[in-house]
Design a protein around this motif. Structure first.
Motif, PDB file in Angstrom:
ATOM      1  N   SER A  47      64.416   8.990  51.972  1.00  0.00           N
ATOM      2  CA  SER A  47      64.131   9.484  50.628  1.00  0.00           C
ATOM      3  C   SER A  47      64.212  11.007  50.570  1.00  0.00           C
TER       4      SER A  47
ATOM      5  N   GLY B 184      70.528   3.425  49.207  1.00  0.00           N
ATOM      6  CA  GLY B 184      69.667   2.261  49.059  1.00  0.00           C
ATOM      7  C   GLY B 184      69.263   1.697  50.399  1.00  0.00           C
ATOM      8  N   HIS B 185      69.390   0.372  50.553  1.00  0.00           N
ATOM      9  CA  HIS B 185      68.999  -0.287  51.794  1.00  0.00           C
ATOM     10  C   HIS B 185      70.242  -0.824  52.494  1.00  0.00           C
TER      11      HIS B 185
ATOM     12  N   ARG C 177      68.604  -3.338  40.210  1.00  0.00           N
ATOM     13  CA  ARG C 177      69.015  -2.028  40.700  1.00  0.00           C
ATOM     14  C   ARG C 177      68.744  -1.860  42.189  1.00  0.00           C
ATOM     15  N   THR C 178      67.626  -2.391  42.641  1.00  0.00           N
ATOM     16  CA  THR C 178      67.266  -2.355  44.056  1.00  0.00           C
ATOM     17  C   THR C 178      66.669  -3.714  44.402  1.00  0.00           C
TER      18      THR C 178
ATOM     19  N   SER D 248      64.435 -11.284  49.054  1.00  0.00           N
ATOM     20  CA  SER D 248      65.637 -10.458  49.061  1.00  0.00           C
ATOM     21  C   SER D 248      66.919 -11.268  49.168  1.00  0.00           C
TER      22      SER D 248
ATOM     23  N   VAL E 239      71.889  -3.315  49.804  1.00  0.00           N
ATOM     24  CA  VAL E 239      71.920  -3.030  48.377  1.00  0.00           C
ATOM     25  C   VAL E 239      71.771  -1.527  48.172  1.00  0.00           C
ATOM     26  N   GLY E 240      72.450  -0.989  47.177  1.00  0.00           N
ATOM     27  CA  GLY E 240      72.315   0.431  46.887  1.00  0.00           C
ATOM     28  C   GLY E 240      73.522   0.997  46.177  1.00  0.00           C
TER      29      GLY E 240
END
Length: 252
Positions: free
Chosen positions: A138, A150-151, A188-189, A206, A215-216
């Motif tokens: 972040s 993202g992830h 979105r996430t 998930s 995701v991201g």
């Protein structure tokens, strides 16, 4: 200097002149089909190694497991859960506090760990110590907006490409496949969705959201080792500089 490589007299000597320590905390969880499960521990390990080249600080072994219940449907994911992770971090911090640590820098690699780490920081504050949490992923976008991710996306993929490109399964690098809840409620996430321009929280398993696990907004095909190197070395330099200043913070 790594705690696990030191003798107890060496630790005692360190705390006679310094009270700052660094504790890495990761996770073993899904990061898409193309990335290693240990990404969230591997990146803190690398950051800590880079920081040790710049400043003298006692570093505890990176805790390899975290809290990630929402990924347990993906094989290989191991979640301690919030309470067990809290107990682990609490006991590690307690041991170092008893040895003389008062300024704690937590090098965190996973968002699900934040509640447990912050809980320990509040406890340390009540004991006359202080903790700072470095959530590297972040922080990255503050140095370069293009690094935000993202992830399991380009941001983390680039980091692992820099650390060890052999850990990336390039044959399984697929586009993200995040699923919207309805045509109007856009995912979105993993946790957040958007409806009519407003963000809402919709916790779901998930694997119901994305089949491949990442995701991201940061496409994985754009990741490079050069991106990862510049990003991690920049973050490490910042955290090293921050740690030196943080060590001056007065205690209660």
């Amino acid at each position: 200097m790594k705690l696990q490589h030191m003798t107890w007299p060496q630790v005692q000597e360190y705390f006679s002149t310094s009270d700052t320590v660094m504790i890495g905390i990761g996770s073993c969880e899904n990061h898409g089909k193309h990335m290693p499960l240990g990404t969230d521990a591997l990146v803190p390990e690398k950051l800590i190694a880079l920081i040790e080249e710049k400043i003298e600080i006692l570093c505890a072994p990176v805790i390899p497991f975290g809290s990630c219940e929402y990924f347990t449907d993906f094989p290989g994911t191991v979640s301690l859960g919030d309470e067990v992770l809290y107990q682990v971090v609490h006991k590690v911090a307690e041991g170092l506090y008893n040895a003389g640590a008062r300024h704690f820098v937590f090098m965190n690699g996973h968002g699900g760990n934040i509640p447990a780490i912050e809980r320990v920081c509040y406890e340390l504050s009540k004991k006359g110590a202080i903790g700072a949490v470095m959530n590297w992923w972040s922080m990255a976008g503050s140095f370069d907006p293009a690094w935000a991710g993202g992830h399991g996306g380009g941001e983390e993929t680039a980091a692992i490409m820099y650390i060890n490109p052999d850990w990336i399964d390039r044959g399984r690098m697929e586009p993200g496949d995040i699923a919207d809840l309805t045509p109007e409620i856009k995912a979105r996430t993993l946790k957040f969705a958007e409806y009519k321009g407003v963000q809402v929280t919709i916790p779901r398993d998930s694997r119901a959201i994305c089949k491949n696990g990442w995701v991201g907004p940061d496409p994985i095909e754009e990741a490079t080792a050069e991106w990862g190197e510049k990003m991690l070395t920049t973050i490490a330099e910042y955290i090293a500089d921050f740690t030196v200043e943080f060590a001056k913070a007065p205690l209660k």
